[in-house]
Design an enzyme around this catalytic site. Structure first.
Site, PDB file in Angstrom:
ATOM      1  N   HIS A 359       0.791  -1.239   0.000  1.00 59.45           N
ATOM      2  CA  HIS A 359       0.000   0.000   0.000  1.00 59.45           C
ATOM      3  C   HIS A 359       0.814   1.275   0.000  1.00 59.45           C
ATOM      4  O   HIS A 359       0.239   2.363  -0.001  1.00 59.45           O
ATOM      5  CB  HIS A 359      -0.925   0.038   1.217  1.00 59.45           C
ATOM      6  CG  HIS A 359      -2.155  -0.795   1.054  1.00 59.45           C
ATOM      7  ND1 HIS A 359      -3.308  -0.295   0.506  1.00 59.45           N
ATOM      8  CD2 HIS A 359      -2.406  -2.092   1.348  1.00 59.45           C
ATOM      9  CE1 HIS A 359      -4.228  -1.252   0.483  1.00 59.45           C
ATOM     10  NE2 HIS A 359      -3.699  -2.361   0.982  1.00 59.45           N
ATOM     11  N   LYS A 548      -9.553  13.830   3.677  1.00 63.05           N
ATOM     12  CA  LYS A 548      -8.680  12.662   3.727  1.00 63.05           C
ATOM     13  C   LYS A 548      -7.844  12.797   4.986  1.00 63.05           C
ATOM     14  O   LYS A 548      -7.889  13.836   5.647  1.00 63.05           O
ATOM     15  CB  LYS A 548      -7.774  12.600   2.497  1.00 63.05           C
ATOM     16  CG  LYS A 548      -7.078  13.931   2.170  1.00 63.05           C
ATOM     17  CD  LYS A 548      -6.202  13.847   0.940  1.00 63.05           C
ATOM     18  CE  LYS A 548      -6.986  13.872  -0.341  1.00 63.05           C
ATOM     19  NZ  LYS A 548      -6.894  12.622  -1.095  1.00 63.05           N
ATOM     20  N   ARG A 549      -7.075  11.743   5.344  1.00 60.83           N
ATOM     21  CA  ARG A 549      -6.207  11.884   6.493  1.00 60.83           C
ATOM     22  C   ARG A 549      -5.248  13.054   6.291  1.00 60.83           C
ATOM     23  O   ARG A 549      -4.861  13.373   5.167  1.00 60.83           O
ATOM     24  CB  ARG A 549      -5.418  10.594   6.721  1.00 60.83           C
ATOM     25  CG  ARG A 549      -6.264   9.497   7.310  1.00 60.83           C
ATOM     26  CD  ARG A 549      -6.871   9.912   8.644  1.00 60.83           C
ATOM     27  NE  ARG A 549      -5.855  10.079   9.659  1.00 60.83           N
ATOM     28  CZ  ARG A 549      -5.551   9.176  10.576  1.00 60.83           C
ATOM     29  NH1 ARG A 549      -6.195   8.029  10.626  1.00 60.83           N
ATOM     30  NH2 ARG A 549      -4.601   9.408  11.476  1.00 60.83           N
ATOM     31  N   LYS A 554       0.059  14.481   1.465  1.00 63.35           N
ATOM     32  CA  LYS A 554      -1.228  14.790   0.833  1.00 63.35           C
ATOM     33  C   LYS A 554      -1.385  16.298   0.582  1.00 63.35           C
ATOM     34  O   LYS A 554      -2.278  16.733  -0.130  1.00 63.35           O
ATOM     35  CB  LYS A 554      -2.378  14.246   1.683  1.00 63.35           C
ATOM     36  CG  LYS A 554      -2.462  12.713   1.701  1.00 63.35           C
ATOM     37  CD  LYS A 554      -3.559  12.230   2.654  1.00 63.35           C
ATOM     38  CE  LYS A 554      -3.631  10.719   2.787  1.00 63.35           C
ATOM     39  NZ  LYS A 554      -4.365  10.068   1.675  1.00 63.35           N
ATOM     40  N   THR A 656      -8.622   6.551  -2.877  1.00 64.27           N
ATOM     41  CA  THR A 656      -9.952   6.077  -3.231  1.00 64.27           C
ATOM     42  C   THR A 656     -10.969   7.203  -3.066  1.00 64.27           C
ATOM     43  O   THR A 656     -12.028   7.165  -3.685  1.00 64.27           O
ATOM     44  CB  THR A 656     -10.382   4.875  -2.361  1.00 64.27           C
ATOM     45  OG1 THR A 656     -10.158   5.214  -0.989  1.00 64.27           O
ATOM     46  CG2 THR A 656      -9.603   3.627  -2.728  1.00 64.27           C
ATOM     47  N   LYS A 660     -14.556   8.382  -5.244  1.00 64.64           N
ATOM     48  CA  LYS A 660     -15.879   8.701  -4.682  1.00 64.64           C
ATOM     49  C   LYS A 660     -16.351  10.057  -5.191  1.00 64.64           C
ATOM     50  O   LYS A 660     -17.537  10.245  -5.500  1.00 64.64           O
ATOM     51  CB  LYS A 660     -15.824   8.689  -3.154  1.00 64.64           C
ATOM     52  CG  LYS A 660     -15.391   7.357  -2.549  1.00 64.64           C
ATOM     53  CD  LYS A 660     -15.044   7.516  -1.055  1.00 64.64           C
ATOM     54  CE  LYS A 660     -14.227   6.356  -0.543  1.00 64.64           C
ATOM     55  NZ  LYS A 660     -13.570   6.668   0.742  1.00 64.64           N
TER      56      LYS A 660
HETATM   57  C1  PLP Z   1     -12.373   7.047   1.116  1.00 65.64           C
HETATM   58  C2  PLP Z   1     -12.031   7.458   2.495  1.00 65.64           C
HETATM   59  C3  PLP Z   1     -10.704   7.699   2.836  1.00 65.64           C
HETATM   60  C4  PLP Z   1      -9.562   7.630   1.838  1.00 65.64           C
HETATM   61  O1  PLP Z   1      -9.431   8.884   1.217  1.00 65.64           O
HETATM   62  P1  PLP Z   1      -8.144   9.242   0.323  1.00 65.64           P
HETATM   63  O2  PLP Z   1      -8.501  10.564  -0.250  1.00 65.64           O
HETATM   64  O3  PLP Z   1      -8.043   8.188  -0.720  1.00 65.64           O
HETATM   65  O4  PLP Z   1      -6.989   9.301   1.233  1.00 65.64           O
HETATM   66  C5  PLP Z   1     -10.412   8.088   4.134  1.00 65.64           C
HETATM   67  N1  PLP Z   1     -11.391   8.224   5.055  1.00 65.64           N
HETATM   68  C6  PLP Z   1     -12.689   8.008   4.755  1.00 65.64           C
HETATM   69  C7  PLP Z   1     -13.716   8.198   5.809  1.00 65.64           C
HETATM   70  C8  PLP Z   1     -13.060   7.617   3.471  1.00 65.64           C
HETATM   71  O5  PLP Z   1     -14.353   7.390   3.189  1.00 65.64           O
END
Ligand code: PLP
Length: 819
Positions: A359, A548-549, A554, A656, A660
């Site tokens: 990952h 995101k985190r 990032k 991911t 979304k």
């Molecule tokens: C999809 C998702 C993530 C991952 O987000 P990235 O932008 O890919 O880092 C993290 N937290 C939650 C709650 C998510 O639904």
């Protein structure tokens, strides 16, 4: 349309009865939480029948199963999603309406089971949803943490962590299965026994501590197919009850220790994302759930079969990152010590069963356990790893005579450490990355030596997301619209059908409907923000979203520095027209990640200044949404205009969140990183806003000592100004030191790291220009609507159903099942 065995009258009766028997109340008297419980138990009733039927089918047909081993499952709420997958959401909503109960309010009573940090855990949850939906036998294997991911509060602009006691009111959907409990042993020493009669050597663990792993099963409901798979998460209990007997035998101390071990082991999820902390308790957690899951899996196999050599025909283990890779050695231990197989046989089985998903390429995320810690905690497992390593290095030396450099780089045990990724690659029959670019970087950079030696193991599986949760449940308006426009709901299980929306891309009426839906979702989010943050935002402004985190790679810092730059521009040129924008952030920082927490504080400080400056007429708003999690994520994605995916190229393995947003019609503003590359390939570069260094350029700089940020600082007055504003008190009530560390990180080497190691200043101008392209595109309403719609129309590839099909066809080879 298939109709679930849903009988409205019976359901209403069931809910009423549940309220009575569980709480001795009537529907009118019950609290919302009590109603949520009563409804959930009624829904579980309906699930149980399918769950039993699924198990029966598995018993009868004996299909090959995948065990998806993961330290994290970021499930999100179950009630609404289960109803969606049972295709009973609307009927249940109606039934509850008739009882005077609002389903949406009930859903808000459910705590998010937050047994994960971010992307990796959410991926595991999407995979379970797809596996059940596609009709494959699968077990999720994990830990039932008492406390999941902390709840985030923002106090005075700072992140404060509060414990997440998600089991406080019980969990209606889970089932405790004490009959499948397993003992897991830690520590002690290994006594070697030689059996004269059989000529065999036995290894006996002595003086160990142990805990009882007790599984809780959690139903994973497939979409519209009656399949219900199982997520099995393990709780720990002391083996010997705390009893007087032990006290009498002078074992009081031991009894207390086992009590403590059991209590500690599953107490809390480590809140680190993409970061290895090397904590002993974390290693205990890893071995605990892996050992219990494998013991259960082998026992299950043996109930039907007696030839262990054929185990690989019936099970495959997918290891989600290095966290569960101790599975390799634990399976060897079970086969050698408990099943009495020889080394070669055990190795043949193990290497046909275990597969590994990588990952990350970031050095700080790689798990390398100190040998002294590892061997003390898992003495027998460590012996086995020594033997795996010894045999592997013989092979390396055979293949590369005299090349000790290869040995140094590929060894499992080296420099006093156990290198978990190396073990997973050596023992796994498959090693996959999670997006095409990421896999290429693995093959040609990070894992190059392994790729050269065993190229056949390497493969790519680009991540995906489930459209059931992130469109059907999260965005019901768009979901209905898509169904109407496509004339079918089949996209629920075949997301490639979304391409049928392309024919509406020039239809004025359809585009207007599409944008009206976006507007209503923005109103819903605005309401959420007002309720939770007390900030008023205008749904007519551009909703530019980065959720995101919080991580330096990032680059939330790049985003907020750009907001500071825009603010300067508006103040300096009040006459210029500026399209109103709302910058929305949501991010948890690991509790110990100080710089990440400073960035959260900075975002909140900028929000305070900008949001309260009447002179800019609300042209700019900044919002930090507290406690980003799956349940509010669903609302956020539906309302986004712009998807911020601005990681330093090469650092985000896939992402991911990007998928979304795309599904919900938000174009990507991003770098050519992770799955962004493939998103652009699907939607066309004209329907995204791409900027910045490429991964090759970043890697090149990194291999040549970085770059000099002063070149940018001295050459670009706008950049210099925002960087200086970090330390001139503009955003800190005059305090010049509050953001000094962030300032230094951009300009100077700090803590042994290169200056601006994430290339924020280097990419700043390109990012600002991309943002200008966003604004220009948004002003042209028709063009924007078309772009947004095309993003939804082109997202087919990014369903986790597609990802799972690839895992099944190329790695797992599972049998399809019908219930
Ligand atoms: C999809 C998702 C993530 C991952 O987000 P990235 O932008 O890919 O880092 C993290 N937290 C939650 C709650 C998510 O639904």
């Amino acid at each position: 349309m298939y109709s679930p065995r849903f009988d409205k009258r019976a359901f209403k009766h069931e809910v009423t009865e549940n309220v009575k028997t569980l709480f001795r109340k009537t529907i009118e008297e019950a609290t919302p939480q009590q109603l949520y419980q009563a409804v959930s138990y009624a829904v579980k009733e309906a699930i149980i029948d399918d769950w039993i039927a699924t198990q029966r089918t598995y018993d009868k047909e004996d299909p090959k199963m995948v065990y998806y081993m993961s330290m994290e499952f970021l499930l999100g709420r179950a009630l609404g999603n289960n109803l969606i997958n049972m295709t009973a959401y609307k009927e249940v909503k109606e039934a509850l309406d008739e009882l005077g109960i609002d389903l949406n309010l009930l859903e808000d009573q459910e705590p998010d089971p937050a047994l994960g940090n971010g992307g990796l855990g959410r991926l595991a949850a999407c995979f379970l949803d797809s596996l059940a939906t596609l009709g494959y036998a699968a077990y999720g294997c994990g830990i039932r943490y008492r406390y999941g991911m902390f709840k985030q509060k923002i106090e005075n602009g700072y992140q404060v962590e509060k414990p997440d006691n998600w089991l406080k009111n019980g969990n209606p959907f889970e089932l405790r299965r004490p009959e499948y409990a397993k003992e897991v042993r830690f520590g002690g020493n290994i006594r070697v026994e030689y059996d004269d009669k059989t000529g065999k050597t036995h290894f006996v663990q002595e003086n160990y501590e142990s805990v009882l792993a007790v599984p809780y099963d959690y139903p994973i409901v497939g979409y519209n197919n009656h399949v219900v798979n199982t997520l099995r998460i393990w709780d720990a209990e002391p083996i010997v009850d705390f009893q007087l007997e032990s006290f009498d035998r002078g074992d009081y101390h031991k009894a207390v220790e086992q009590q403590n071990l059991a209590k500690n082991i599953v107490e809390v999820l480590y809140p680190n994302d993409n970061h290895y902390a090397g904590k002993e308790l974390r290693l205990k957690q890893q071995y605990f759930f892996v050992s219990a899951s494998l013991q259960a899996a082998v026992a299950k196999y043996k109930r039907k079969h007696d030839d262990l050599m054929k185990l690989p025909e019936k099970m495959v283990i997918q290891m989600n990152d290095t966290h569960p890779t101790v599975a390799v050695a634990e399976l060897m231990r079970i086969l050698l010590d408990e099943e009495d197989l020889g080394w070669n046989e055990a190795w043949e089985i193990t290497t046909k069963v275990c597969a590994y998903t990588n990952h990350t390429i970031m050095a700080e995320a790689l798990e390398k356990w100190p040998i002294d810690l590892f061997s003390r905690l898992l003495p027998r497992v460590y012996q086995i790893i020594q033997e795996i390593d010894r045999r592997f290095l013989i092979q390396v030396r055979e293949q590369y005579p005299g090349d000790e450099n290869k040995v140094r780089k590929m060894a499992i045990l080296r420099d006093g450490q156990v290198r978990m990724a190396n073990m997973a690659i050596v023992a796994g029959f498959s090693v996959n990355g999670v997006a095409r670019l990421h896999t290429e970087i693995l093959k040609h950079q990070e894992l190059r030596d392994f790729y050269e030696m065993m190229p056949q193991k390497f493969n790519n599986k680009t991540n995906g997301i489930t459209q059931r949760r992130f469109l059907m449940h999260g965005n019901p308006l768009l979901s209905d619209w898509v169904t109407e426009k496509l004339g079918t709901k089949d996209w629920a299980t075949d997301l490639s059908l979304m391409s049928g929306l392309k024919k509406w891309a020039d239809d004025k009426e359809a585009l207007k409907e599409f944008m009206d839906i976006k507007y209503r979702n923005k109103e819903r989010l605005a309401k959420y923000i007002l309720e939770h943050n007390g900030v008023e935002v205008d749904p007519r402004s551009i909703f530019d979203v980065q959720v995101k985190r919080l991580h330096e790679y990032k680059r939330q810092l790049l985003n907020i520095l750009h907001v500071m730059y825009l603010y300067n521009q508006i103040k300096e040129h009040p006459e210029k027209s500026f399209y109103p924008r709302t910058f929305i952030f949501g991010a948890k920082a690991s509790a110990g990640y100080i710089r990440a927490k400073q960035i959260i504080k900075l975002i909140n400080s900028v929000a305070e200044v900008v949001n309260n400056d009447r002179s800019i007429n609300g042209k700019l708003k900044v919002v930090f949404i507290e406690d980003y999690k799956v349940s509010n994520a669903e609302i956020i994605f539906a309302a986004a205009d712009v998807s911020e995916q601005i990681s330093t190229a090469s650092k985000e393995a896939s992402g991911t969140g990007n998928m979304k947003f795309m599904l919900n019609g938000a174009p990507t503003l991003g770098t050519m990183d992770g799955a962004n590359v493939e998103i652009v390939e699907e939607v066309g570069i004209e329907n995204a806003f791409i900027f910045g260094l490429s991964s090759d350029e970043v890697i090149n700089f990194e291999n040549n000592g970085g770059y000099d940020p002063y070149e940018i600082y001295n050459g670009d007055p706008d950049v210099r100004r925002v960087v200086e504003q970090l330390v001139d008190g503009t955003y800190s009530h005059g305090d010049h030191e509050m953001y000094r560390d962030l300032y230094n990180s951009l300009l100077k080497p700090t803590d042994g790291n290169r200056a601006d190691m994430y290339f924020i200043l280097k990419d700043f101008r390109a990012y600002a220009q991309a943002q200008e392209r966003v604004e220009a595109a948004y002003r042209d309403r028709d063009r924007w609507a078309k772009m947004a719609l095309l993003n939804t129309a082109c997202c087919g590839k990014f369903s986790s159903d597609r990802t799972i099909r690839e895992y099944v066809d190329e790695i797992w080879h599972l049998d399809h099942i019908e219930v």
